[in-house]
Design a protein around this motif. Structure first.
Motif, PDB file in Angstrom:
ATOM      1  N   THR A  84       0.816  -1.222   0.000  1.00 27.14           N
ATOM      2  CA  THR A  84       0.000   0.000   0.000  1.00 27.14           C
ATOM      3  C   THR A  84       0.847   1.268   0.000  1.00 27.14           C
ATOM      4  O   THR A  84       0.477   2.258  -0.637  1.00 27.14           O
ATOM      5  CB  THR A  84      -0.964   0.019   1.192  1.00 27.14           C
ATOM      6  OG1 THR A  84      -0.223  -0.154   2.394  1.00 27.14           O
ATOM      7  CG2 THR A  84      -2.023  -1.060   1.055  1.00 27.14           C
ATOM      8  N   GLU A  85       1.983   1.244   0.679  1.00 28.58           N
ATOM      9  CA  GLU A  85       2.846   2.430   0.681  1.00 28.58           C
ATOM     10  C   GLU A  85       3.390   2.700  -0.722  1.00 28.58           C
ATOM     11  O   GLU A  85       3.449   3.847  -1.169  1.00 28.58           O
ATOM     12  CB  GLU A  85       3.996   2.259   1.679  1.00 28.58           C
ATOM     13  CG  GLU A  85       3.544   2.285   3.135  1.00 28.58           C
ATOM     14  CD  GLU A  85       4.708   2.073   4.093  1.00 28.58           C
ATOM     15  OE1 GLU A  85       5.868   2.370   3.723  1.00 28.58           O
ATOM     16  OE2 GLU A  85       4.449   1.603   5.208  1.00 28.58           O
ATOM     17  N   CYS A  86       3.764   1.674  -1.395  1.00 30.01           N
ATOM     18  CA  CYS A  86       4.270   1.807  -2.757  1.00 30.01           C
ATOM     19  C   CYS A  86       3.164   2.339  -3.668  1.00 30.01           C
ATOM     20  O   CYS A  86       3.391   3.228  -4.492  1.00 30.01           O
ATOM     21  CB  CYS A  86       4.771   0.455  -3.257  1.00 30.01           C
ATOM     22  SG  CYS A  86       5.390   0.495  -4.953  1.00 30.01           S
ATOM     23  N   LEU A  87       1.959   1.823  -3.507  1.00 23.39           N
ATOM     24  CA  LEU A  87       0.829   2.282  -4.318  1.00 23.39           C
ATOM     25  C   LEU A  87       0.562   3.760  -4.066  1.00 23.39           C
ATOM     26  O   LEU A  87       0.326   4.524  -5.010  1.00 23.39           O
ATOM     27  CB  LEU A  87      -0.420   1.448  -4.015  1.00 23.39           C
ATOM     28  CG  LEU A  87      -1.687   1.857  -4.752  1.00 23.39           C
ATOM     29  CD1 LEU A  87      -1.501   1.774  -6.261  1.00 23.39           C
ATOM     30  CD2 LEU A  87      -2.857   0.983  -4.302  1.00 23.39           C
ATOM     31  N   GLN A  88       0.621   4.183  -2.813  1.00 26.70           N
ATOM     32  CA  GLN A  88       0.403   5.599  -2.500  1.00 26.70           C
ATOM     33  C   GLN A  88       1.443   6.479  -3.187  1.00 26.70           C
ATOM     34  O   GLN A  88       1.117   7.523  -3.750  1.00 26.70           O
ATOM     35  CB  GLN A  88       0.439   5.826  -0.983  1.00 26.70           C
ATOM     36  CG  GLN A  88      -0.806   5.353  -0.278  1.00 26.70           C
ATOM     37  CD  GLN A  88      -0.709   5.528   1.238  1.00 26.70           C
ATOM     38  OE1 GLN A  88       0.388   5.674   1.790  1.00 26.70           O
ATOM     39  NE2 GLN A  88      -1.854   5.497   1.902  1.00 26.70           N
ATOM     40  N   ARG A  89       2.719   6.054  -3.177  1.00 26.20           N
ATOM     41  CA  ARG A  89       3.767   6.837  -3.827  1.00 26.20           C
ATOM     42  C   ARG A  89       3.543   6.911  -5.341  1.00 26.20           C
ATOM     43  O   ARG A  89       3.728   7.958  -5.947  1.00 26.20           O
ATOM     44  CB  ARG A  89       5.146   6.241  -3.512  1.00 26.20           C
ATOM     45  CG  ARG A  89       5.586   6.477  -2.080  1.00 26.20           C
ATOM     46  CD  ARG A  89       7.066   6.178  -1.871  1.00 26.20           C
ATOM     47  NE  ARG A  89       7.432   4.810  -2.249  1.00 26.20           N
ATOM     48  CZ  ARG A  89       7.432   3.772  -1.406  1.00 26.20           C
ATOM     49  NH1 ARG A  89       7.095   3.941  -0.148  1.00 26.20           N
ATOM     50  NH2 ARG A  89       7.786   2.575  -1.828  1.00 26.20           N
ATOM     51  N   VAL A  90       3.133   5.812  -5.933  1.00 22.65           N
ATOM     52  CA  VAL A  90       2.864   5.794  -7.377  1.00 22.65           C
ATOM     53  C   VAL A  90       1.716   6.741  -7.711  1.00 22.65           C
ATOM     54  O   VAL A  90       1.804   7.540  -8.643  1.00 22.65           O
ATOM     55  CB  VAL A  90       2.553   4.357  -7.862  1.00 22.65           C
ATOM     56  CG1 VAL A  90       1.997   4.359  -9.270  1.00 22.65           C
ATOM     57  CG2 VAL A  90       3.797   3.493  -7.764  1.00 22.65           C
ATOM     58  N   LEU A  91       0.642   6.664  -6.947  1.00 21.39           N
ATOM     59  CA  LEU A  91      -0.512   7.528  -7.204  1.00 21.39           C
ATOM     60  C   LEU A  91      -0.160   9.001  -7.019  1.00 21.39           C
ATOM     61  O   LEU A  91      -0.565   9.850  -7.822  1.00 21.39           O
ATOM     62  CB  LEU A  91      -1.690   7.138  -6.306  1.00 21.39           C
ATOM     63  CG  LEU A  91      -2.333   5.788  -6.633  1.00 21.39           C
ATOM     64  CD1 LEU A  91      -3.386   5.430  -5.587  1.00 21.39           C
ATOM     65  CD2 LEU A  91      -2.930   5.792  -8.029  1.00 21.39           C
ATOM     66  N   GLN A  92       0.598   9.317  -5.993  1.00 21.76           N
ATOM     67  CA  GLN A  92       1.015  10.706  -5.775  1.00 21.76           C
ATOM     68  C   GLN A  92       1.876  11.204  -6.944  1.00 21.76           C
ATOM     69  O   GLN A  92       1.702  12.313  -7.419  1.00 21.76           O
ATOM     70  CB  GLN A  92       1.777  10.838  -4.461  1.00 21.76           C
ATOM     71  CG  GLN A  92       0.882  10.743  -3.231  1.00 21.76           C
ATOM     72  CD  GLN A  92       1.688  10.677  -1.932  1.00 21.76           C
ATOM     73  OE1 GLN A  92       2.906  10.567  -1.958  1.00 21.76           O
ATOM     74  NE2 GLN A  92       0.982  10.719  -0.817  1.00 21.76           N
ATOM     75  N   ALA A  93       2.793  10.360  -7.391  1.00 20.72           N
ATOM     76  CA  ALA A  93       3.658  10.748  -8.512  1.00 20.72           C
ATOM     77  C   ALA A  93       2.840  10.967  -9.767  1.00 20.72           C
ATOM     78  O   ALA A  93       3.081  11.932 -10.518  1.00 20.72           O
ATOM     79  CB  ALA A  93       4.729   9.683  -8.732  1.00 20.72           C
ATOM     80  N   LEU A  94       1.889  10.113 -10.030  1.00 23.93           N
ATOM     81  CA  LEU A  94       1.060  10.265 -11.222  1.00 23.93           C
ATOM     82  C   LEU A  94       0.180  11.521 -11.143  1.00 23.93           C
ATOM     83  O   LEU A  94      -0.026  12.206 -12.136  1.00 23.93           O
ATOM     84  CB  LEU A  94       0.183   9.028 -11.426  1.00 23.93           C
ATOM     85  CG  LEU A  94       0.909   7.779 -11.935  1.00 23.93           C
ATOM     86  CD1 LEU A  94      -0.013   6.573 -11.913  1.00 23.93           C
ATOM     87  CD2 LEU A  94       1.439   8.010 -13.350  1.00 23.93           C
ATOM     88  N   GLN A  95      -0.337  11.811  -9.966  1.00 23.63           N
ATOM     89  CA  GLN A  95      -1.215  12.978  -9.824  1.00 23.63           C
ATOM     90  C   GLN A  95      -0.450  14.280  -9.996  1.00 23.63           C
ATOM     91  O   GLN A  95      -0.971  15.251 -10.526  1.00 23.63           O
ATOM     92  CB  GLN A  95      -1.915  12.954  -8.464  1.00 23.63           C
ATOM     93  CG  GLN A  95      -3.004  11.890  -8.410  1.00 23.63           C
ATOM     94  CD  GLN A  95      -3.623  11.743  -7.039  1.00 23.63           C
ATOM     95  OE1 GLN A  95      -3.075  12.197  -6.024  1.00 23.63           O
ATOM     96  NE2 GLN A  95      -4.766  11.071  -6.976  1.00 23.63           N
ATOM     97  N   THR A  96       0.822  14.302  -9.589  1.00 26.57           N
ATOM     98  CA  THR A  96       1.592  15.542  -9.715  1.00 26.57           C
ATOM     99  C   THR A  96       2.137  15.726 -11.121  1.00 26.57           C
ATOM    100  O   THR A  96       2.359  16.852 -11.552  1.00 26.57           O
ATOM    101  CB  THR A  96       2.773  15.571  -8.713  1.00 26.57           C
ATOM    102  OG1 THR A  96       3.591  14.445  -8.923  1.00 26.57           O
ATOM    103  CG2 THR A  96       2.272  15.598  -7.288  1.00 26.57           C
ATOM    104  N   THR A  97       2.356  14.630 -11.863  1.00 26.85           N
ATOM    105  CA  THR A  97       2.914  14.766 -13.214  1.00 26.85           C
ATOM    106  C   THR A  97       1.838  14.786 -14.297  1.00 26.85           C
ATOM    107  O   THR A  97       2.107  15.164 -15.425  1.00 26.85           O
ATOM    108  CB  THR A  97       3.872  13.598 -13.531  1.00 26.85           C
ATOM    109  OG1 THR A  97       3.184  12.359 -13.421  1.00 26.85           O
ATOM    110  CG2 THR A  97       5.070  13.626 -12.594  1.00 26.85           C
ATOM    111  N   CYS A  98       0.641  14.354 -13.987  1.00 25.80           N
ATOM    112  CA  CYS A  98      -0.405  14.259 -15.032  1.00 25.80           C
ATOM    113  C   CYS A  98      -1.340  15.420 -14.941  1.00 25.80           C
ATOM    114  O   CYS A  98      -2.113  15.819 -14.395  1.00 25.80           O
ATOM    115  CB  CYS A  98      -1.150  12.952 -14.921  1.00 25.80           C
ATOM    116  SG  CYS A  98      -0.065  11.537 -15.188  1.00 25.80           S
TER     117      CYS A  98
END
Length: 120
Positions: A106-120
């Motif tokens: 879940t921590e990894c998923l949160q980091r991925v989602l945060q990265a996608l939201q800031t770059t997209c």
């Protein structure tokens, strides 16, 4: 001389070899015929003759020398791991889709989602 459409005549044996070469060539029937100056209609006609007779051109059959016959090699079966369907799909505003498999960190998923939201 054999009858029209005979699969045992000298011409039939010749055309069986020609069609076997075509199948190994990787070319379309049209390309193969053009390269060898054989009309496409002739190649198609002979294919139909052999099909009606229940023959497959690429299989060694009566009258085809071994050098013109297809060669088969056994390929070992490789076991593949089963495909696990995603449990959850997350569609971001940007249109990107994140497929989340079973047991994701879940921590990894949160980091991925945060990265996608800031770059997209």
């Amino acid at each position: 001389m054999g009858r029209s459409g005979s699969t045992t005549s000298r011409r039939a044996r010749q055309m069986r070899r020609v069609l076997a070469r075509w199948q190994r060539s990787g070319l379309t029937l049209r390309e193969f015929g053009e390269q060898r100056e054989i009309p496409l209609s002739t190649l198609n006609w002979w294919r139909q003759v052999f099909r009606r007779a229940g023959e497959q051109v690429n299989v060694a059959s009566k009258g085809v020398p071994a050098s013109d016959a297809a060669v088969f090699t056994q390929v070992p079966h490789v076991a593949r791991s089963p495909i696990v369907p995603p449990v959850l799909e997350i569609v971001l505003r940007s249109g990107h889709v994140v497929r989340v498999p079973v047991g994701v960190d879940t921590e990894c998923l949160q980091r991925v989602l945060q990265a996608l939201q800031t770059t997209c």
